[in-house]
Design an enzyme around this catalytic site. Structure first.
Site, PDB file in Angstrom:
ATOM      1  N   ASP A 119     -17.486  71.029  48.467  1.00 56.21           N
ATOM      2  CA  ASP A 119     -17.299  72.467  48.305  1.00 56.21           C
ATOM      3  C   ASP A 119     -18.535  73.261  48.689  1.00 56.21           C
ATOM      4  O   ASP A 119     -18.776  74.344  48.175  1.00 56.21           O
ATOM      5  CB  ASP A 119     -16.916  72.769  46.860  1.00 56.21           C
ATOM      6  CG  ASP A 119     -17.966  72.294  45.864  1.00 56.21           C
ATOM      7  OD1 ASP A 119     -18.334  73.082  44.967  1.00 56.21           O
ATOM      8  OD2 ASP A 119     -18.429  71.139  45.977  1.00 56.21           O
ATOM      9  N   ARG A 137     -17.318  73.235  60.892  1.00 55.21           N
ATOM     10  CA  ARG A 137     -17.024  72.969  59.476  1.00 55.21           C
ATOM     11  C   ARG A 137     -15.641  72.324  59.353  1.00 55.21           C
ATOM     12  O   ARG A 137     -15.448  71.382  58.587  1.00 55.21           O
ATOM     13  CB  ARG A 137     -17.095  74.262  58.656  1.00 55.21           C
ATOM     14  CG  ARG A 137     -18.492  74.880  58.595  1.00 55.21           C
ATOM     15  CD  ARG A 137     -18.578  75.966  57.543  1.00 55.21           C
ATOM     16  NE  ARG A 137     -17.745  77.125  57.836  1.00 55.21           N
ATOM     17  CZ  ARG A 137     -18.137  78.176  58.563  1.00 55.21           C
ATOM     18  NH1 ARG A 137     -19.350  78.203  59.091  1.00 55.21           N
ATOM     19  NH2 ARG A 137     -17.315  79.193  58.766  1.00 55.21           N
ATOM     20  N   LYS A 196     -13.903  74.404  39.858  1.00 61.31           N
ATOM     21  CA  LYS A 196     -15.257  73.979  39.546  1.00 61.31           C
ATOM     22  C   LYS A 196     -16.179  75.185  39.520  1.00 61.31           C
ATOM     23  O   LYS A 196     -16.040  76.130  40.305  1.00 61.31           O
ATOM     24  CB  LYS A 196     -15.701  72.941  40.592  1.00 61.31           C
ATOM     25  CG  LYS A 196     -17.183  72.591  40.543  1.00 61.31           C
ATOM     26  CD  LYS A 196     -17.898  73.221  41.713  1.00 61.31           C
ATOM     27  CE  LYS A 196     -19.389  72.930  41.721  1.00 61.31           C
ATOM     28  NZ  LYS A 196     -19.826  72.401  43.011  1.00 61.31           N
ATOM     29  N   GLU A 245     -19.580  72.471  34.584  1.00 64.25           N
ATOM     30  CA  GLU A 245     -20.808  71.930  35.162  1.00 64.25           C
ATOM     31  C   GLU A 245     -22.060  72.753  34.852  1.00 64.25           C
ATOM     32  O   GLU A 245     -22.401  73.683  35.600  1.00 64.25           O
ATOM     33  CB  GLU A 245     -20.656  71.801  36.689  1.00 64.25           C
ATOM     34  CG  GLU A 245     -21.906  71.238  37.367  1.00 64.25           C
ATOM     35  CD  GLU A 245     -21.763  71.077  38.889  1.00 64.25           C
ATOM     36  OE1 GLU A 245     -20.667  71.373  39.425  1.00 64.25           O
ATOM     37  OE2 GLU A 245     -22.742  70.674  39.533  1.00 64.25           O
ATOM     38  N   GLU A 267     -25.617  72.261  35.330  1.00 65.22           N
ATOM     39  CA  GLU A 267     -26.552  71.296  35.905  1.00 65.22           C
ATOM     40  C   GLU A 267     -27.960  71.553  35.397  1.00 65.22           C
ATOM     41  O   GLU A 267     -28.506  72.641  35.577  1.00 65.22           O
ATOM     42  CB  GLU A 267     -26.547  71.357  37.437  1.00 65.22           C
ATOM     43  CG  GLU A 267     -27.633  70.453  38.045  1.00 65.22           C
ATOM     44  CD  GLU A 267     -27.538  70.266  39.551  1.00 65.22           C
ATOM     45  OE1 GLU A 267     -26.620  70.853  40.169  1.00 65.22           O
ATOM     46  OE2 GLU A 267     -28.370  69.534  40.112  1.00 65.22           O
ATOM     47  N   LYS A 305     -18.901  67.886  34.296  1.00 61.46           N
ATOM     48  CA  LYS A 305     -19.735  67.429  35.416  1.00 61.46           C
ATOM     49  C   LYS A 305     -21.195  67.618  35.008  1.00 61.46           C
ATOM     50  O   LYS A 305     -21.849  68.597  35.386  1.00 61.46           O
ATOM     51  CB  LYS A 305     -19.418  68.199  36.698  1.00 61.46           C
ATOM     52  CG  LYS A 305     -20.197  67.687  37.909  1.00 61.46           C
ATOM     53  CD  LYS A 305     -19.564  68.131  39.242  1.00 61.46           C
ATOM     54  CE  LYS A 305     -20.487  67.813  40.415  1.00 61.46           C
ATOM     55  NZ  LYS A 305     -19.861  68.031  41.737  1.00 61.46           N
ATOM     56  N   SER A 351     -24.706  64.068  41.332  1.00 60.30           N
ATOM     57  CA  SER A 351     -25.790  63.206  41.789  1.00 60.30           C
ATOM     58  C   SER A 351     -27.108  63.965  41.936  1.00 60.30           C
ATOM     59  O   SER A 351     -28.174  63.386  41.772  1.00 60.30           O
ATOM     60  CB  SER A 351     -25.415  62.520  43.109  1.00 60.30           C
ATOM     61  OG  SER A 351     -24.922  63.474  44.053  1.00 60.30           O
ATOM     62  N   GLY A 352     -27.030  65.257  42.225  1.00 57.77           N
ATOM     63  CA  GLY A 352     -28.178  66.165  42.163  1.00 57.77           C
ATOM     64  C   GLY A 352     -29.488  65.761  42.816  1.00 57.77           C
ATOM     65  O   GLY A 352     -30.530  66.068  42.267  1.00 57.77           O
ATOM     66  N   GLY A 353     -29.487  65.050  43.929  1.00 58.63           N
ATOM     67  CA  GLY A 353     -30.752  64.723  44.560  1.00 58.63           C
ATOM     68  C   GLY A 353     -31.108  63.246  44.457  1.00 58.63           C
ATOM     69  O   GLY A 353     -32.077  62.791  45.061  1.00 58.63           O
ATOM     70  N   SER A 407     -18.762  62.653  40.544  1.00 61.36           N
ATOM     71  CA  SER A 407     -18.318  63.769  41.368  1.00 61.36           C
ATOM     72  C   SER A 407     -19.500  64.045  42.288  1.00 61.36           C
ATOM     73  O   SER A 407     -20.369  64.851  41.972  1.00 61.36           O
ATOM     74  CB  SER A 407     -17.983  65.005  40.529  1.00 61.36           C
ATOM     75  OG  SER A 407     -17.709  66.102  41.382  1.00 61.36           O
ATOM     76  N   TYR A 453     -28.401  75.596  46.681  1.00 66.44           N
ATOM     77  CA  TYR A 453     -27.136  75.333  47.368  1.00 66.44           C
ATOM     78  C   TYR A 453     -26.944  76.342  48.487  1.00 66.44           C
ATOM     79  O   TYR A 453     -27.083  77.537  48.227  1.00 66.44           O
ATOM     80  CB  TYR A 453     -25.967  75.499  46.392  1.00 66.44           C
ATOM     81  CG  TYR A 453     -25.465  74.180  45.862  1.00 66.44           C
ATOM     82  CD1 TYR A 453     -26.181  73.512  44.891  1.00 66.44           C
ATOM     83  CD2 TYR A 453     -24.291  73.635  46.325  1.00 66.44           C
ATOM     84  CE1 TYR A 453     -25.722  72.318  44.396  1.00 66.44           C
ATOM     85  CE2 TYR A 453     -23.816  72.433  45.830  1.00 66.44           C
ATOM     86  CZ  TYR A 453     -24.536  71.772  44.869  1.00 66.44           C
ATOM     87  OH  TYR A 453     -24.075  70.596  44.366  1.00 66.44           O
TER      88      TYR A 453
END
Lengths: 396, 339
Positions: A71, A93, A183, A223, A225, A265, A307-309, A334, A396
């Protein structure tokens, strides 16, 4: 709505009385009343989507499967394309997303795919609706509904996530288009505090979004984060995560969100990216499972980690470590970058590479599927997969 | 974890002197210290009680008392492998600004009292506050109940006592089961939020909820399966798996109802130990069998074992109602009941 039912049903509030010289004021004696009693009694809200929400959430939280997050906003997708020398055009894309959703047999490992709005309404390069391709793959289409992070006034340079305005009709429209889950990603920054204000705003925003989503037939993925940025130790992350999730669940309850129809998430509990002490998958699993056990009621069907990096392999190893014994909720993934990284590089924008790229995606999807079952072994992982993807101050 | 062990539950015998007096007078006895001692002795020296009972909640007087042979009750319990617990709250009083509701006092000096109780041998504490559905409940009453529990829990843990967290949603009222569920979800959301704020360790607490049932004066009764369904739904929505044990109160249910309902909740594995912490539902027949007569002690102790075993089986999901006495089926709801 709540106050209307208060006035009708509470005898205390119908009269204006003097109590020890003070008028009985509504706010100080508000009765605890959530909703009119729903027919089945067990649903917290009289939402007509209740059964479907529960079914969808369970389908996404099915054994051996997780979510493919694709996304990325157009701007962020542009960064991905630029990294392999492609321009950020709709056609590019579209080509990239076509590659992802058409990977043969993807549905064996992937139960849901989060789309950006453009993709939800797009067709593949063969002219088939993206949504239809996914459904045929037995993958539930989801939709990112937040409108991004902006500076939070009164905070310590922190952010808040916008998107509540018009969210109800937008959600209804997305449902019409075929989305069945939503989300919303907000962030919390440990180097900036986090301040009470930032945590409260993050949690409250998530709770309101979740209630609106359920009202419109979409299972909300919740989520908050906790960013990897910082040099803090794993104990500090644990402390902050506990605070954040306590607040999130309190507000979810206050907003009468049905817990059987949400997914979470979270970020895993790890040291900050710049902390000199690294943590093993075992340690990450221990801290993260402690957090979950202390904060997540078993009614929640699935916890799908971001997973964030982390590198592709790290993300898989950590997930595997968390699934070495049965959990009271489905503990899965996710992942965006941790599923797409190698795939993207293999593609390089060339049609002749599509098959190889899809193969790479399936390898990662299968690895994480095994990790969800607690059966992953690190054999045969490529060097590419082990590359960390932490970008300091990543936006992002 | 020890208290929340398989097939075992808690015997609540922490009636205040005044309440114990009601029990004694119901069998024609005066409310004297020797009578209270005799009664508690009967209960605590029941042979083999520790097979079904993991903890016993005492009133302060009992914690410092001995048997008529001079053995400390705490030591009797240790020998029985039953952990001694102590009621630490100081009772319910009217809550100003509420709708005729109550709040539970006891925080003043709680820290030093808890330390003393620990020295005397107590290893867990209990604090009972109440919520009344007919009175609202008001947001104020719920908040005060939850906050008081959270503060008590933090102080208890600081002093080595596992806190039993008990917000009793009273049976009084004519409300349907759905309304009880609604209120219970609100109460427990608030309780856990404040427990977290007070940095209470969830792995070191126990809960003592009321089951989710219709109000006592509601026209429709609910069967055990329905009560189990609603209660488990509530628990799954509100109780994180870190909490080791959920020990239900009986609150006016008959001995048999309390057992049947517990049994219905244990028909499949739960993420926490789901058990009992019963007072009246364990003691009722015992008391009537004893009648204050020494010659009845053995029979009375047998009656206690019958109920303790029944609830032990219910905890394992293996109870069958065969052979239950008429006495056991008698409801014990008293409207406007106060401890």
């Amino acid at each position: 709505m709540a106050s209307a039912s208060l006035l009708k049903t509470s005898p205390v509030l119908d009269k204006s009385e003097w109590v020890k010289g003070h008028t009985l004021r509504q706010p100080s004696t508000s009765a605890v009343r959530c909703q009119p009693v729903a027919p089945s009694g067990l649903t917290v809200r009289a939402s007509s989507y209740a059964d479907e929400l529960v079914k969808t959430a369970k389908a996404i939280a099915s054994p051996g499967r997780g979510i493919l997050a694709m996304d990325e906003s157009n701007a962020t997708c542009g960064k991905r394309l630029a990294s392999i020398g492609l321009e950020n055009t709709e056609a590019n894309r579209q080509a990239y997303r076509t590659l992802l959703v058409s990977a043969p047999g993807l549905g064996q490992y992937i139960s849901g795919a989060i789309l950006f709005e453009e993709t939800l309404y797009q067709t593949t390069i063969d002219g088939k609706k993206m949504v239809d391709v996914l459904v045929e793959q037995n993958i539930v289409p989801g939709i990112k509904v937040d409108k991004g992070l902006v500076p939070l006034a009164g905070s310590n340079n922190e952010s808040w996530c916008q998107g509540l305005d018009g969210l109800a009709p937008r959600s209804a429209a997305y449902y019409q288009q075929g989305a069945r889950f939503a989300k919303w990603r907000t962030v919390v920054s440990i180097p900036n505090g986090p301040t009470e204000l930032a945590v409260k705003e993050a949690a409250w925003g998530l709770a309101r979004y979740a209630a609106i989503s359920q009202d419109n037939g979409l299972v909300p993925i919740v989520e908050p984060e906790i960013l990897l940025d910082g040099d803090h130790r794993i104990d500090r992350t644990f402390e902050v995560a506990k605070k954040v999730w306590a607040e999130v669940f309190f507000y979810l309850a206050q907003n009468n969100v049905m817990f059987e129809g949400i997914l979470l998430k979270p970020s895993m509990v790890t040291p900050g990216a710049e902390c000199k002490d690294r943590a093993t998958p075992q340690q990450v699993a221990n801290y993260t499972l402690s957090l979950l056990r202390q904060r997540i009621p078993p009614a929640v069907p699935g916890i799908m980690f971001l997973s964030g990096g982390q590198s592709e392999v790290e993300a898989t190893l950590n997930l595997n470590a968390m699934n070495q014994a049965p959990n009271p909720w489905h503990v899965s993934f996710s992942y965006a970058r941790a599923l797409q990284n190698t795939c993207l590089k293999k593609w390089g924008g060339r049609p002749e590479n599509v098959k190889d790229a899809q193969e790479a995606l399936l390898i990662r999807a299968k690895a994480n599927s095994l990790a969800q079952l607690g059966k992953y072994t690190g054999e045969g992982e490529s060097e590419e997969a082990k590359q960390g993807m932490f970008v300091k101050g990543y936006v992002y | 974890k020890t208290i929340a062990s398989s097939g075992r539950g808690i015997l609540a015998i922490d009636e205040s002197n005044a309440t114990c007096g009601k029990r004694l007078s119901s069998i024609g006895l005066d409310n004297t210290e020797p009578n209270r001692q005799a009664y508690r002795q009967l209960l605590l020296t029941t042979p083999g009680l520790g097979e079904y009972i993991s903890g016993a909640i005492l009133f302060e007087e009992t914690l410092y008392q001995s048997t008529t042979d001079g053995k400390k009750f705490v030591d009797v319990l240790h020998d029985q492998k039953i952990i001694p617990g102590i009621k630490v709250d100081k009772g319910l009083v009217p809550l100003p600004g509420s709708n005729n509701e109550s709040w539970c006092q006891g925080l003043d000096g709680l820290s030093s009292r808890s330390a003393e109780y620990y020295k005397q041998g107590a290893r867990f504490a209990k604090w009972r506050t109440v919520v009344s559905i007919p009175c609202g409940p008001s947001a104020l009453a719920v908040k005060e109940a939850a906050w008081g529990l959270a503060r008590y829990a933090a102080i208890s843990q600081d002093n080595g006592l596992v806190p039993i967290v008990e917000p009793e949603i009273l049976l009084d009222g004519d409300h349907p089961i759905e309304r009880t569920l609604e209120v219970a979800e609100k109460v427990w959301a608030e309780v856990f939020y404040y427990l977290a704020e007070n940095n209470v360790i969830f792995e070191g607490i126990l809960l003592k909820p009321s089951m989710v049932t219709p109000g006592a004066e509601h026209k429709e009764r609910a069967n055990p399966e329905t009560i189990a369904k609603y209660t488990l739904t509530m628990l799954k929505r509100r109780v994180p798996p870190a909490v080791p044990g959920i020990m239900f109160l009986s609150g006016g249910q008959s001995e048999m109802e309390a057992t049947l309902n517990l049994h219905a909740m244990n028909q499949s594995p739960n993420p926490w130990h789901v058990s009992f912490s019963y007072a009246r539902a364990l003691q009722n027949t015992v008391l009537k069998t004893w009648q204050g007569r020494p010659e009845n002690v053995e029979a009375a102790q047998k009656a206690l074992l019958v109920r303790a075993k029944a609830n032990s089986l219910a905890q394992l999901g293996k109870y069958s109602a065969e052979g239950e006495s008429e006495e056991a089926k008698k409801g014990m709801f008293v409207k406007g009941y106060t401890y």
